[in-house]
Design a protein around this motif. Structure first.
Motif, PDB file in Angstrom:
ATOM      1  N   VAL A  29      26.464  49.429  46.942  1.00 25.17           N
ATOM      2  CA  VAL A  29      26.725  48.185  46.214  1.00 25.17           C
ATOM      3  C   VAL A  29      26.616  48.479  44.726  1.00 25.17           C
ATOM      4  N   GLY A  30      27.723  48.279  43.988  1.00 26.50           N
ATOM      5  CA  GLY A  30      27.720  48.505  42.549  1.00 26.50           C
ATOM      6  C   GLY A  30      27.752  47.216  41.750  1.00 26.50           C
ATOM      7  N   SER A  31      28.160  46.122  42.383  1.00 26.40           N
ATOM      8  CA  SER A  31      28.196  44.820  41.719  1.00 26.40           C
ATOM      9  C   SER A  31      28.230  43.725  42.779  1.00 26.40           C
ATOM     10  N   PHE A  32      27.861  42.528  42.371  1.00 28.85           N
ATOM     11  CA  PHE A  32      27.926  41.376  43.268  1.00 28.85           C
ATOM     12  C   PHE A  32      27.911  40.108  42.433  1.00 28.85           C
ATOM     13  N   THR A  33      28.220  39.008  43.056  1.00 31.74           N
ATOM     14  CA  THR A  33      28.191  37.703  42.392  1.00 31.74           C
ATOM     15  C   THR A  33      27.317  36.749  43.202  1.00 31.74           C
ATOM     16  N   ASP A  34      26.771  35.756  42.522  1.00 30.36           N
ATOM     17  CA  ASP A  34      26.090  34.682  43.232  1.00 30.36           C
ATOM     18  C   ASP A  34      26.382  33.363  42.522  1.00 30.36           C
ATOM     19  N   TYR A  81      22.961  24.012  47.133  1.00 30.33           N
ATOM     20  CA  TYR A  81      23.566  25.045  47.986  1.00 30.33           C
ATOM     21  C   TYR A  81      23.752  26.308  47.159  1.00 30.33           C
ATOM     22  N   SER A  82      23.267  27.430  47.665  1.00 32.54           N
ATOM     23  CA  SER A  82      23.400  28.711  46.970  1.00 32.54           C
ATOM     24  C   SER A  82      23.905  29.769  47.936  1.00 32.54           C
ATOM     25  N   ASP A  83      24.607  30.766  47.386  1.00 33.71           N
ATOM     26  CA  ASP A  83      25.175  31.834  48.207  1.00 33.71           C
ATOM     27  C   ASP A  83      25.514  33.006  47.294  1.00 33.71           C
ATOM     28  N   SER A  84      25.950  34.122  47.889  1.00 34.59           N
ATOM     29  CA  SER A  84      26.356  35.294  47.117  1.00 34.59           C
ATOM     30  C   SER A  84      27.497  36.003  47.837  1.00 34.59           C
ATOM     31  N   SER A  85      28.051  37.020  47.176  1.00 34.97           N
ATOM     32  CA  SER A  85      29.149  37.782  47.765  1.00 34.97           C
ATOM     33  C   SER A  85      28.658  38.824  48.761  1.00 34.97           C
ATOM     34  N   LEU A  86      27.348  39.006  48.883  1.00 35.33           N
ATOM     35  CA  LEU A  86      26.777  39.983  49.812  1.00 35.33           C
ATOM     36  C   LEU A  86      26.379  39.303  51.111  1.00 35.33           C
ATOM     37  N   SER A  87      26.369  40.077  52.174  1.00 35.57           N
ATOM     38  CA  SER A  87      25.943  39.559  53.469  1.00 35.57           C
ATOM     39  C   SER A  87      25.499  40.718  54.351  1.00 35.57           C
ATOM     40  N   GLY A  88      24.810  40.391  55.435  1.00 32.73           N
ATOM     41  CA  GLY A  88      24.373  41.410  56.380  1.00 32.73           C
ATOM     42  C   GLY A  88      23.479  42.461  55.740  1.00 32.73           C
ATOM     43  N   SER A  89      23.718  43.730  56.078  1.00 28.00           N
ATOM     44  CA  SER A  89      22.895  44.818  55.557  1.00 28.00           C
ATOM     45  C   SER A  89      23.038  44.992  54.052  1.00 28.00           C
ATOM     46  N   TYR A  90      24.138  44.500  53.468  1.00 24.81           N
ATOM     47  CA  TYR A  90      24.347  44.618  52.020  1.00 24.81           C
ATOM     48  C   TYR A  90      23.372  43.729  51.220  1.00 24.81           C
ATOM     49  N   CYS A  91      22.743  42.787  51.907  1.00 24.14           N
ATOM     50  CA  CYS A  91      21.787  41.921  51.221  1.00 24.14           C
ATOM     51  C   CYS A  91      20.549  42.674  50.747  1.00 24.14           C
ATOM     52  N   SER A  92      20.307  43.870  51.254  1.00 26.29           N
ATOM     53  CA  SER A  92      19.158  44.648  50.795  1.00 26.29           C
ATOM     54  C   SER A  92      19.302  45.049  49.329  1.00 26.29           C
ATOM     55  N   GLN A 108      17.544  33.671  47.986  1.00 25.25           N
ATOM     56  CA  GLN A 108      17.940  34.624  49.018  1.00 25.25           C
ATOM     57  C   GLN A 108      19.430  34.908  48.918  1.00 25.25           C
ATOM     58  N   CYS A 109      19.839  35.990  49.570  1.00 21.53           N
ATOM     59  CA  CYS A 109      21.212  36.491  49.454  1.00 21.53           C
ATOM     60  C   CYS A 109      22.208  35.591  50.189  1.00 21.53           C
ATOM     61  N   ASP A 110      21.911  35.240  51.439  1.00 23.33           N
ATOM     62  CA  ASP A 110      22.839  34.454  52.256  1.00 23.33           C
ATOM     63  C   ASP A 110      22.854  32.991  51.839  1.00 23.33           C
ATOM     64  N   GLY A 111      23.810  32.243  52.403  1.00 21.96           N
ATOM     65  CA  GLY A 111      23.929  30.828  52.113  1.00 21.96           C
ATOM     66  C   GLY A 111      22.659  30.063  52.449  1.00 21.96           C
ATOM     67  N   LEU A 112      22.233  29.186  51.539  1.00 21.06           N
ATOM     68  CA  LEU A 112      20.986  28.450  51.724  1.00 21.06           C
ATOM     69  C   LEU A 112      21.159  27.029  51.200  1.00 21.06           C
ATOM     70  N   VAL A 113      20.736  26.040  51.994  1.00 20.65           N
ATOM     71  CA  VAL A 113      20.727  24.645  51.573  1.00 20.65           C
ATOM     72  C   VAL A 113      19.282  24.216  51.366  1.00 20.65           C
ATOM     73  N   THR A 114      18.980  23.673  50.187  1.00 25.21           N
ATOM     74  CA  THR A 114      17.615  23.275  49.837  1.00 25.21           C
ATOM     75  C   THR A 114      17.591  21.821  49.411  1.00 25.21           C
TER      76      THR A 114
END
Length: 240
Positions: free
Chosen positions: A184-189, A207-218, A226-232
């Motif tokens: 992973v060299g770049s990502f967005t959130d 609602y928050s999310d990023s372009s990473l998912s699965g193992s790439y969230c490390s 958090q990396c994945d989609g989250l509703v607060t």
């Protein structure tokens, strides 16, 4: 670099005083307005950039000239409690309203950590207020990545009394991070917040999310919790 021995001395004196939670001391010094307190006195770039979350011992000062120029220091942590390091945020900027519906702001923040062996970082920011809505942009160089953030708070137009704000950030890592299946060299959130007061309580749906998912969230190290989609759902009430 925005450090100032005078500001540092004033900050040290403030942090040594037994201020109550959230207390702010304010007075006029000629053409300047001076604020000393244990809570941040400024939200910069029209709401985009705010001082870091505070620890147990914190405080700062803010000095504003009648022309719109301002500078100050804020320490979110004195490094007294375990696991907390001394942090000093020094800033300067210029904020000017053209009238009640149009204004702008530009400035810079320098983040320093005197007690630890880590690189300081800087953040350039700018903001615009238009018809009650706020728009901002910030560029920062953290020790491990470069960040570019866009922000919009559409407070000038609130359908059904609901406020809408959005933030989008691109993170460019200085060195790619190895993850399962690649690098992973770049990502967005990004995040979207709906706000509405109800019976004295401020209600926020985020609602928050990023372009990473699965193992790439490390490799994720962005603004969201958090990396994945989250509703607060957040409810907050001020008692004073």
């Amino acid at each position: 670099m925005l450090k100032s021995p005078c500001l540092s001395l004033l900050l040290g004196g403030l942090l040594a005083c037994p201020f109550a939670h959230g207390q702010v001391f304010q007075r006029e010094l000629g053409d300047f307005d001076l604020k000393l307190g244990t809570s941040p006195s400024r939200s910069m770039a029209q709401g985009l950039v705010k001082p870091s979350a505070a620890g147990s011992f914190h405080g700062g000062l803010d000095l504003t000239h009648d022309s719109g120029f301002y500078f100050g220091q804020w320490s979110p942590s004195m490094g007294i409690t375990p696991g907390k390091n001394l942090e000093i945020d020094s800033y300067a900027g210029f904020k000017q309203p053209f009238d009640q519906t149009l204004g702008y702001e530009v400035g810079i923040i320098h983040y320093s950590y005197p007690e630890v062996d880590t690189l300081d970082s800087q953040e350039l920011f700018g903001g615009l207020t238009l018809l009650g809505s706020r728009f901002g942009v910030a560029l920062s160089n953290d020790p491990d990545k470069q960040n570019s953030t866009l922000f919009a708070d559409l407070s000038g137009n609130q359908p059904f009394g609901i406020g809408i704000s959005m933030k989008y950030t691109t993170h460019q890592l200085n060195a790619p991070v190895a993850v399962d299946g690649g690098y992973v060299g770049s990502f967005t959130d990004w995040s979207v917040k709906l706000s509405r007061p109800f019976m004295g309580i401020d209600l926020d749906l985020i609602y928050s999310d990023s372009s990473l998912s699965g193992s790439y969230c490390s490799a994720y190290s962005g603004h969201n919790s958090q990396c994945d989609g989250l509703v607060t759902l957040k409810a907050e009430r001020s008692f004073y």
